[in-house]
Motif scaffolding. Structure first.
Motif, PDB file in Angstrom:
ATOM      1  N   ILE A 100       1.092  -1.083  -0.036  1.00 30.00           N
ATOM      2  CA  ILE A 100      -0.305  -0.410   0.305  1.00 30.00           C
ATOM      3  C   ILE A 100       1.057   1.599   0.183  1.00 30.00           C
ATOM      4  O   ILE A 100       0.777   2.008  -1.019  1.00 30.00           O
ATOM      5  N   LYS A 101       1.532   1.450   0.791  1.00 33.71           N
ATOM      6  CA  LYS A 101       2.857   2.411   0.604  1.00 33.71           C
ATOM      7  C   LYS A 101       3.198   2.700  -0.630  1.00 33.71           C
ATOM      8  O   LYS A 101       3.298   3.420  -0.845  1.00 33.71           O
ATOM      9  N   ASN A 102       3.774   1.311  -1.104  1.00 29.87           N
ATOM     10  CA  ASN A 102       4.484   1.298  -2.704  1.00 29.87           C
ATOM     11  C   ASN A 102       3.770   2.679  -3.667  1.00 29.87           C
ATOM     12  O   ASN A 102       4.154   3.060  -4.110  1.00 29.87           O
ATOM     13  N   LEU A 103       2.971   1.404  -3.381  1.00 32.80           N
ATOM     14  CA  LEU A 103       1.927   2.196  -4.592  1.00 32.80           C
ATOM     15  C   LEU A 103       1.315   3.491  -3.963  1.00 32.80           C
ATOM     16  O   LEU A 103       1.101   4.152  -5.244  1.00 32.80           O
ATOM     17  N   ILE A 108      -5.574   1.288  -4.572  1.00 33.45           N
ATOM     18  CA  ILE A 108      -4.898   1.009  -4.756  1.00 33.45           C
ATOM     19  C   ILE A 108      -6.013  -0.169  -4.069  1.00 33.45           C
ATOM     20  O   ILE A 108      -5.523  -1.646  -4.341  1.00 33.45           O
ATOM     21  N   LYS A 109      -6.990  -0.269  -3.891  1.00 35.08           N
ATOM     22  CA  LYS A 109      -8.153  -1.304  -3.228  1.00 35.08           C
ATOM     23  C   LYS A 109      -8.544  -2.328  -4.667  1.00 35.08           C
ATOM     24  O   LYS A 109      -8.238  -3.716  -4.259  1.00 35.08           O
ATOM     25  N   LYS A 110      -8.206  -1.824  -5.288  1.00 34.25           N
ATOM     26  CA  LYS A 110      -9.059  -2.042  -6.750  1.00 34.25           C
ATOM     27  C   LYS A 110      -7.601  -3.216  -7.393  1.00 34.25           C
ATOM     28  O   LYS A 110      -7.539  -4.337  -7.263  1.00 34.25           O
ATOM     29  N   LEU A 118      -4.998  -4.362  -5.095  1.00 32.09           N
ATOM     30  CA  LEU A 118      -5.541  -5.825  -4.280  1.00 32.09           C
ATOM     31  C   LEU A 118      -6.325  -6.509  -4.275  1.00 32.09           C
ATOM     32  O   LEU A 118      -6.068  -7.951  -4.507  1.00 32.09           O
ATOM     33  N   MET A 119      -7.716  -6.300  -4.578  1.00 32.05           N
ATOM     34  CA  MET A 119      -8.306  -7.183  -4.639  1.00 32.05           C
ATOM     35  C   MET A 119      -8.626  -8.266  -6.015  1.00 32.05           C
ATOM     36  O   MET A 119      -7.961  -9.601  -6.291  1.00 32.05           O
ATOM     37  N   ASN A 120      -7.800  -7.412  -7.030  1.00 34.28           N
ATOM     38  CA  ASN A 120      -7.385  -8.262  -8.588  1.00 34.28           C
ATOM     39  C   ASN A 120      -6.284  -9.159  -7.483  1.00 34.28           C
ATOM     40  O   ASN A 120      -6.650 -10.149  -8.743  1.00 34.28           O
ATOM     41  N   GLN A 121      -5.947  -8.606  -6.913  1.00 37.62           N
ATOM     42  CA  GLN A 121      -4.237  -9.642  -6.848  1.00 37.62           C
ATOM     43  C   GLN A 121      -4.788 -10.861  -6.284  1.00 37.62           C
ATOM     44  O   GLN A 121      -4.435 -11.798  -6.231  1.00 37.62           O
ATOM     45  N   GLU A 122      -6.062 -10.753  -4.892  1.00 43.69           N
ATOM     46  CA  GLU A 122      -5.919 -11.718  -4.253  1.00 43.69           C
ATOM     47  C   GLU A 122      -6.930 -12.794  -5.181  1.00 43.69           C
ATOM     48  O   GLU A 122      -6.827 -14.013  -5.317  1.00 43.69           O
ATOM     49  N   THR A 123      -7.733 -12.210  -6.241  1.00 41.16           N
ATOM     50  CA  THR A 123      -8.698 -13.153  -7.141  1.00 41.16           C
ATOM     51  C   THR A 123      -7.131 -13.610  -7.643  1.00 41.16           C
ATOM     52  O   THR A 123      -7.574 -14.871  -8.390  1.00 41.16           O
ATOM     53  N   ILE A 163      -6.829  -0.540 -18.252  1.00 46.61           N
ATOM     54  CA  ILE A 163      -8.067   0.326 -17.343  1.00 46.61           C
ATOM     55  C   ILE A 163      -7.416   1.338 -16.193  1.00 46.61           C
ATOM     56  O   ILE A 163      -8.013   2.584 -16.144  1.00 46.61           O
ATOM     57  N   ASP A 164      -6.180   1.103 -15.528  1.00 44.51           N
ATOM     58  CA  ASP A 164      -5.454   1.602 -13.965  1.00 44.51           C
ATOM     59  C   ASP A 164      -5.208   2.801 -14.556  1.00 44.51           C
ATOM     60  O   ASP A 164      -5.007   3.422 -14.565  1.00 44.51           O
TER      61      ASP A 164
END
Length: 173
Positions: A56-59, A69-71, A73-78, A119-120
């Motif tokens: 999070i800090k890096n981003l 960042i939330k998106k 992190l969610m995409n990475q989990e998936t 998209i990002d």
């Protein structure tokens, strides 16, 4: 050689991330982090929790918003969950047909990741454009206010000169 810990205390995480304790509590809610607690109710951070906070800090340092960042992190989990499912197979359990399916899944995951990156970039670009436009509007308003201040100063100077002239004429006579 540094030994990996099973958990980190709240104080250690603050030191390692550089975040204040209030920021970490806020991010726990903001990013829906599931931080474990010990028997006394104190937070204990797993190495994964620490890695998420460092990510999070890096981003953030790269200029991304918390929403972006939330998106990510969610995409990475998936993506991690999907890849873990693929990697969970033993080589002996996989036949050629399954290998083809796995390659196809990997290709699709890579395509999805590329689309997410695009998209990002677009979202970041649009937000940047909005910020630039708002910045220009504010600069124009500031310039207008400066002109108004100069105009008011000129009027005040003129008023002072006229009043001095009238008073001096009255007292000279």
């Amino acid at each position: 050689m540094e030994e990996k810990k099973n958990y980190y205390t709240f104080k250690e995480v603050c030191q390692l991330t550089g975040y204040k304790d209030s920021v970490i509590r806020y991010y726990e809610k903001e990013f829906e982090l599931n931080i474990q607690r010990d028997t006394k109710g104190r937070r204990i951070f797993s190495p994964n929790d620490l890695n998420i906070l460092l990510q999070i800090k890096n981003l953030q340092e790269k200029g991304l918003t918390n929403g972006q960042i939330k998106k990510i992190l969610m995409n990475q989990e998936t993506a991690i969950t999907s890849l873990d499912a693929v990697v969970a197979f033993n080589d002996n359990d996989i036949d050629e047909n399954d290998q083809d399916k796995i390659k196809l899944i990997e290709e699709k995951l890579n395509a999805i990741n590329q689309k997410l990156e695009e998209i990002d970039k677009n979202v970041f670009s649009k937000e940047r454009d909005i910020l630039i436009s708002e910045n220009m509007k504010l600069k124009m308003e500031l310039k207008q206010k400066c002109y108004e201040i100069i105009e008011l100063k000129e009027k005040l100077k003129y008023e002072k000169q006229t009043k001095k002239g009238i008073l001096s004429k009255l007292f000279r006579k």
